[in-house]
Design a protein around this motif. Structure first.
Motif, PDB file in Angstrom:
ATOM      1  N   ARG A   1       0.832  -1.211   0.000  1.00 45.20           N
ATOM      2  CA  ARG A   1       0.000   0.000   0.000  1.00 45.20           C
ATOM      3  C   ARG A   1       0.866   1.260   0.000  1.00 45.20           C
ATOM      4  NH1 ARG A   1      -4.606  -1.439   4.574  1.00 45.20           N
ATOM      5  NH2 ARG A   1      -5.266  -3.441   3.692  1.00 45.20           N
ATOM      6  N   ASN A   2       1.899   1.246   0.828  1.00 44.82           N
ATOM      7  CA  ASN A   2       2.779   2.415   0.901  1.00 44.82           C
ATOM      8  C   ASN A   2       3.518   2.640  -0.407  1.00 44.82           C
ATOM      9  OD1 ASN A   2       2.051   3.006   3.544  1.00 44.82           O
ATOM     10  ND2 ASN A   2       3.672   1.738   4.423  1.00 44.82           N
ATOM     11  N   ALA A   3       3.980   1.559  -1.031  1.00 47.37           N
ATOM     12  CA  ALA A   3       4.664   1.677  -2.313  1.00 47.37           C
ATOM     13  C   ALA A   3       3.706   2.181  -3.391  1.00 47.37           C
ATOM     14  CB  ALA A   3       5.249   0.317  -2.718  1.00 47.37           C
ATOM     15  N   TYR A   4       2.479   1.702  -3.335  1.00 48.71           N
ATOM     16  CA  TYR A   4       1.452   2.119  -4.288  1.00 48.71           C
ATOM     17  C   TYR A   4       1.184   3.615  -4.168  1.00 48.71           C
ATOM     18  CZ  TYR A   4      -3.202   2.280  -6.505  1.00 48.71           C
ATOM     19  OH  TYR A   4      -4.268   2.581  -7.302  1.00 48.71           O
ATOM     20  N   GLN A   5       1.094   4.106  -2.931  1.00 53.00           N
ATOM     21  CA  GLN A   5       0.797   5.519  -2.711  1.00 53.00           C
ATOM     22  C   GLN A   5       2.000   6.424  -2.972  1.00 53.00           C
ATOM     23  OE1 GLN A   5      -0.940   5.488   1.283  1.00 53.00           O
ATOM     24  NE2 GLN A   5      -2.984   5.530   0.360  1.00 53.00           N
ATOM     25  N   ALA A   6       3.188   5.863  -2.992  1.00 53.23           N
ATOM     26  CA  ALA A   6       4.393   6.650  -3.253  1.00 53.23           C
ATOM     27  C   ALA A   6       4.618   6.891  -4.744  1.00 53.23           C
ATOM     28  CB  ALA A   6       5.618   5.950  -2.658  1.00 53.23           C
ATOM     29  N   ASP A   7       3.876   6.193  -5.600  1.00 52.49           N
ATOM     30  CA  ASP A   7       4.030   6.329  -7.049  1.00 52.49           C
ATOM     31  C   ASP A   7       3.254   7.551  -7.531  1.00 52.49           C
ATOM     32  OD1 ASP A   7       4.220   6.087  -9.781  1.00 52.49           O
ATOM     33  OD2 ASP A   7       3.738   3.934  -9.827  1.00 52.49           O
ATOM     34  N   THR A   8       3.899   8.727  -7.510  1.00 50.36           N
ATOM     35  CA  THR A   8       3.220   9.983  -7.845  1.00 50.36           C
ATOM     36  C   THR A   8       2.854  10.074  -9.331  1.00 50.36           C
ATOM     37  OG1 THR A   8       5.376  11.045  -8.123  1.00 50.36           O
ATOM     38  CG2 THR A   8       4.318  11.250  -5.964  1.00 50.36           C
ATOM     39  N   GLU A   9       3.691   9.481 -10.177  1.00 51.51           N
ATOM     40  CA  GLU A   9       3.396   9.511 -11.614  1.00 51.51           C
ATOM     41  C   GLU A   9       2.111   8.758 -11.916  1.00 51.51           C
ATOM     42  OE1 GLU A   9       5.351   8.051 -15.874  1.00 51.51           O
ATOM     43  OE2 GLU A   9       6.610   8.236 -14.087  1.00 51.51           O
ATOM     44  N   ALA A  10       1.960   7.595 -11.304  1.00 45.24           N
ATOM     45  CA  ALA A  10       0.750   6.804 -11.514  1.00 45.24           C
ATOM     46  C   ALA A  10      -0.468   7.516 -10.928  1.00 45.24           C
ATOM     47  CB  ALA A  10       0.903   5.426 -10.877  1.00 45.24           C
ATOM     48  N   ARG A  11      -0.276   8.221  -9.808  1.00 43.55           N
ATOM     49  CA  ARG A  11      -1.398   8.917  -9.191  1.00 43.55           C
ATOM     50  C   ARG A  11      -1.938  10.009 -10.113  1.00 43.55           C
ATOM     51  NH1 ARG A  11      -3.674   9.026  -4.628  1.00 43.55           N
ATOM     52  NH2 ARG A  11      -2.062   7.810  -3.574  1.00 43.55           N
ATOM     53  N   GLU A  12      -1.039  10.768 -10.702  1.00 49.92           N
ATOM     54  CA  GLU A  12      -1.474  11.830 -11.618  1.00 49.92           C
ATOM     55  C   GLU A  12      -2.137  11.236 -12.855  1.00 49.92           C
ATOM     56  OE1 GLU A  12       1.347  14.888 -12.500  1.00 49.92           O
ATOM     57  OE2 GLU A  12       2.277  14.799 -10.516  1.00 49.92           O
ATOM     58  N   ARG A  13      -1.706  10.063 -13.252  1.00 54.71           N
ATOM     59  CA  ARG A  13      -2.259   9.427 -14.451  1.00 54.71           C
ATOM     60  C   ARG A  13      -3.611   8.776 -14.172  1.00 54.71           C
ATOM     61  NH1 ARG A  13       1.402   5.731 -15.062  1.00 54.71           N
ATOM     62  NH2 ARG A  13       0.150   4.088 -14.040  1.00 54.71           N
ATOM     63  N   ASP A  14      -3.765   8.139 -13.020  1.00 57.61           N
ATOM     64  CA  ASP A  14      -4.945   7.314 -12.741  1.00 57.61           C
ATOM     65  C   ASP A  14      -6.130   8.084 -12.152  1.00 57.61           C
ATOM     66  OD1 ASP A  14      -3.430   5.211 -13.647  1.00 57.61           O
ATOM     67  OD2 ASP A  14      -2.892   4.484 -11.648  1.00 57.61           O
ATOM     68  N   GLY A  15      -5.871   9.166 -11.416  1.00 50.92           N
ATOM     69  CA  GLY A  15      -6.967   9.968 -10.870  1.00 50.92           C
ATOM     70  C   GLY A  15      -7.916   9.178  -9.992  1.00 50.92           C
ATOM     71  N   ASN A  16      -9.205   9.210 -10.328  1.00 55.90           N
ATOM     72  CA  ASN A  16     -10.202   8.561  -9.473  1.00 55.90           C
ATOM     73  C   ASN A  16     -10.244   7.044  -9.620  1.00 55.90           C
ATOM     74  OD1 ASN A  16     -11.423   8.255 -11.966  1.00 55.90           O
ATOM     75  ND2 ASN A  16     -13.227   9.491 -11.490  1.00 55.90           N
ATOM     76  N   LYS A  17      -9.384   6.487 -10.466  1.00 49.90           N
ATOM     77  CA  LYS A  17      -9.293   5.033 -10.560  1.00 49.90           C
ATOM     78  C   LYS A  17      -8.368   4.445  -9.497  1.00 49.90           C
ATOM     79  CE  LYS A  17     -10.228   4.799 -15.540  1.00 49.90           C
ATOM     80  NZ  LYS A  17      -9.731   4.327 -16.866  1.00 49.90           N
ATOM     81  N   ARG A  18      -7.711   5.308  -8.749  1.00 54.22           N
ATOM     82  CA  ARG A  18      -6.799   4.838  -7.708  1.00 54.22           C
ATOM     83  C   ARG A  18      -7.537   4.008  -6.671  1.00 54.22           C
ATOM     84  NH1 ARG A  18      -1.599   4.868  -8.487  1.00 54.22           N
ATOM     85  NH2 ARG A  18      -1.181   5.303  -6.288  1.00 54.22           N
ATOM     86  N   LEU A  19      -6.837   2.984  -6.170  1.00 53.80           N
ATOM     87  CA  LEU A  19      -7.449   2.086  -5.190  1.00 53.80           C
ATOM     88  C   LEU A  19      -7.728   2.779  -3.863  1.00 53.80           C
ATOM     89  CD1 LEU A  19      -5.302  -1.141  -5.788  1.00 53.80           C
ATOM     90  CD2 LEU A  19      -7.629  -0.680  -6.602  1.00 53.80           C
ATOM     91  N   ASP A  20      -7.003   3.864  -3.567  1.00 51.62           N
ATOM     92  CA  ASP A  20      -7.213   4.550  -2.296  1.00 51.62           C
ATOM     93  C   ASP A  20      -8.178   5.727  -2.426  1.00 51.62           C
ATOM     94  OD1 ASP A  20      -5.497   6.065  -3.802  1.00 51.62           O
ATOM     95  OD2 ASP A  20      -3.901   6.191  -2.304  1.00 51.62           O
ATOM     96  N   PHE A  21      -8.822   5.863  -3.596  1.00 49.50           N
ATOM     97  CA  PHE A  21      -9.861   6.878  -3.776  1.00 49.50           C
ATOM     98  C   PHE A  21     -11.222   6.214  -3.667  1.00 49.50           C
ATOM     99  CE2 PHE A  21     -12.944   9.090  -6.416  1.00 49.50           C
ATOM    100  CZ  PHE A  21     -12.848  10.386  -5.928  1.00 49.50           C
ATOM    101  N   ARG A  22     -12.148   6.876  -2.985  1.00 48.74           N
ATOM    102  CA  ARG A  22     -13.494   6.348  -2.832  1.00 48.74           C
ATOM    103  C   ARG A  22     -14.518   7.314  -3.422  1.00 48.74           C
ATOM    104  NH1 ARG A  22     -10.746   2.776  -2.165  1.00 48.74           N
ATOM    105  NH2 ARG A  22     -10.543   1.307  -0.414  1.00 48.74           N
TER     106      ARG A  22
END
Length: 542
Positions: free
Chosen positions: A518-539
């Motif tokens: 989970r921590n590694a997933y949340q540390a990936d800033t490039e993926a966060r900007e790309r995925d937006g509301n598809k992120r697993l930690d977004f509800r």
């Protein structure tokens, strides 16, 4: 369906900052510091981009009291909300004066039929739609401060030029130009507002905007009742003076706004307001309260251009499709009734003056109901059932319009049309709903424009339901409106269940990850900007 224990864990992660989770060794660790879930809990793992205008005020450890935050919000309401409401007032004056002009024999003077009027409305809306996306691109390229006031001055100019209409051709041309100049203004204003308010504050502020539209309906009706009495002055009809005076007023509002509006929360000085709106301390509070509520706001600059891939990405987001369909159908049931309120009252026996005055109660009713509904939605952090209530309001009233006899009292018909026109308008709630579920500023701009385009398509459909052969009571048209109302109610429930399904699917994957993953997933800033509301930690909220 997820089991009760899983649902309990979902609720705990989304609503609480203090929940604990277990790492692989069984030790209890802080969810906030290590693996937060939900947009409002992700600020610790989503720092703002270097290009973000408020980056210099970002302080992750900043703290403030509720009283200090209330002062910042109050200042924003006074300095920004009030002026945007004034701009919305000008918008509605120019959108509503045509309806008022109908009571002064506009159709007869221009040799138009009801179908010509419907066609003109459709032309305006089509041009409105065509302008929506280009305007959003211009706003993201040149900024809200430059684009929004210029748009207003343009449509104000065309509005007063309507005074010289002489036939159907000039009527169609002015409708087209006004639509082209107004297109994109509302979603642009909504996006602008998101840079100053938290997600939960947005619905009420948008409700205030749309309340201004209804205040404008009241003011417009009062102005029309007086101005239309000028028929014969200078050899001109009353509607000539109505278009001229209200168009000039709108232009002046746009001119003032050009020199007043801020560029961003940390750039609020201008030709009219020489001092910053906020102190340095208040700017820190403003920026950090916004980023802690929605970290995605810090991932792009206000003037960062939107490109074609951004548009395609936003349009492919299936979580928004149900809300788009709601925008298409949900407002149709009241649209024809509102558009024809003054004309219908005039046709069933009321004078021009009284027809305009009698349109005021519906506007006042809608202001009250809309603000109450939005405030309730904010307090309960709930969207679906509040919108459902607003939609259901029209159903029995439309049925009553069908059921009453043509010989029924005019006051009975007036009461029903007033209650339908004054229904609890939930458009601000849906707009806030779309905004908070985007979790990407560029996507937010595209989805807001897309939703508004689709709402206007719904308005086109609504403008064609009342036909001349069905006048003056439109029994067939009202049967169609009831069917559409039922469809909208079903869509609200379907959208709610779909968003719940998406959240449960994310939760299953999230529960299967170790704390390290989970921590590694949340540390990936490039993926966060790309995925937006598809992120697993977004509800998704519903």
């Amino acid at each position: 369906m997820a089991d009760p224990a899983t649902l309990s864990r979902v609720e705990q992660r989304v609503s609480s900052r203090e929940g604990d989770i277990k790492d692989s060794s069984g030790d209890s660790v802080s969810q906030v510091s290590l693996a937060p879930v939900g947009a409002e809990h992700l600020a610790s793992v989503v720092p703002p981009h270097e290009s973000y205008e408020g980056r210099h005020r970002w302080e992750p450890k900043a703290s403030w009291s509720e009283g200090e935050e209330r002062v910042v919000v109050l200042k924003t309401d006074m300095y920004l909300l009030s002026v945007i409401c004034l701009m919305f007032l000008g918008l509605q004056l120019d959108r509503g004066n045509l309806s008022n002009a109908l009571t002064d024999n506009l159709l007869k003077d221009l040799n138009l039929t009801s179908d010509d009027y419907n066609n003109g409305t459709t032309i305006q809306l089509v041009c409105f739609l065509v302008a929506e996306f280009p305007v959003q691109l211009l706003i993201k390229r040149y900024g809200f401060k430059q684009v929004l006031p210029v748009m207003m001055m343009l449509w104000g100019t065309i509005s007063w030029a309507q005074a010289w209409m002489t036939n159907r051709t000039s009527f169609y041309i002015t409708r087209a130009l006004i639509g082209a100049c107004e297109g994109g203004f509302i979603p642009g204003t909504i996006l602008f507002t998101t840079y100053f308010y938290k997600s939960r504050e947005l619905a009420v502020r948008l409700a205030v905007f749309w309340s201004t539209l209804n205040v404008a309906r009241v003011i417009s009706a009062l102005l029309a009742a007086g101005i239309l009495k000028m028929r014969g002055v200078g050899g001109k009809p009353g509607w000539f003076w109505l278009f001229l005076l209200e168009g000039v007023l709108t232009f002046l509002i746009g001119f003032f706004s050009y020199f007043y509006l801020p560029s961003s929360p940390t750039r609020t000085t201008g030709a009219i307001w020489r001092k910053p709106w906020y102190t340095e301390r208040q700017e820190v509070i403003m920026i950090n309260r916004l980023l802690r509520d929605d970290p995605a706001k810090g991932l792009t600059a206000l003037k960062e251009p939107i490109r074609v891939p951004d548009v395609v990405k936003a349009l492919k987001d299936r979580s928004m499709w149900g809300l788009y369909f709601i925008g298409l159908v949900a407002y149709i049931p009241a649209t024809p009734v509102q558009s024809y309120l003054s004309l219908t009252l005039n046709r069933i026996g009321y004078s021009t003056f009284l027809s305009n005055i009698l349109s005021i109660p519906s506007a006042v009713l809608q202001i009250i109901l809309m603000l109450v509904l939005a405030k309730s939605s904010e307090r309960r952090a709930e969207r679906t059932w509040h919108c459902f209530f607003g939609e259901f309001w029209c159903l029995p009233l439309l049925a009553a319009l069908i059921g009453i006899h043509p010989s029924a009292s005019n006051w009975t018909r007036f009461a029903l049309t007033t209650l339908i026109s004054g229904y609890p308008y939930f458009h601000p709630i849906v707009s806030a709903w779309i905004s908070e579920n985007s979790f990407d500023v560029k996507k937010r701009a595209v989805t807001a424009a897309t939703y508004n385009v689709i709402v206007q398509v719904g308005s086109i459909i609504g403008s064609q339901i009342y036909r001349a052969y069905d006048a003056p009571y439109y029994y067939l048209g009202n049967k169609v409106l009831i069917s559409i109302c039922a469809l909208a109610l079903a869509t609200f429930i379907g959208q709610r269940e779909y968003l719940k399904h998406l959240n449960r699917r994310k939760e299953r994957v999230w529960d299967g990850m170790t704390l390290g993953e989970r921590n590694a997933y949340q540390a990936d800033t490039e993926a966060r900007e790309r995925d937006g509301n598809k992120r697993l930690d977004f509800r998704f909220r519903y």
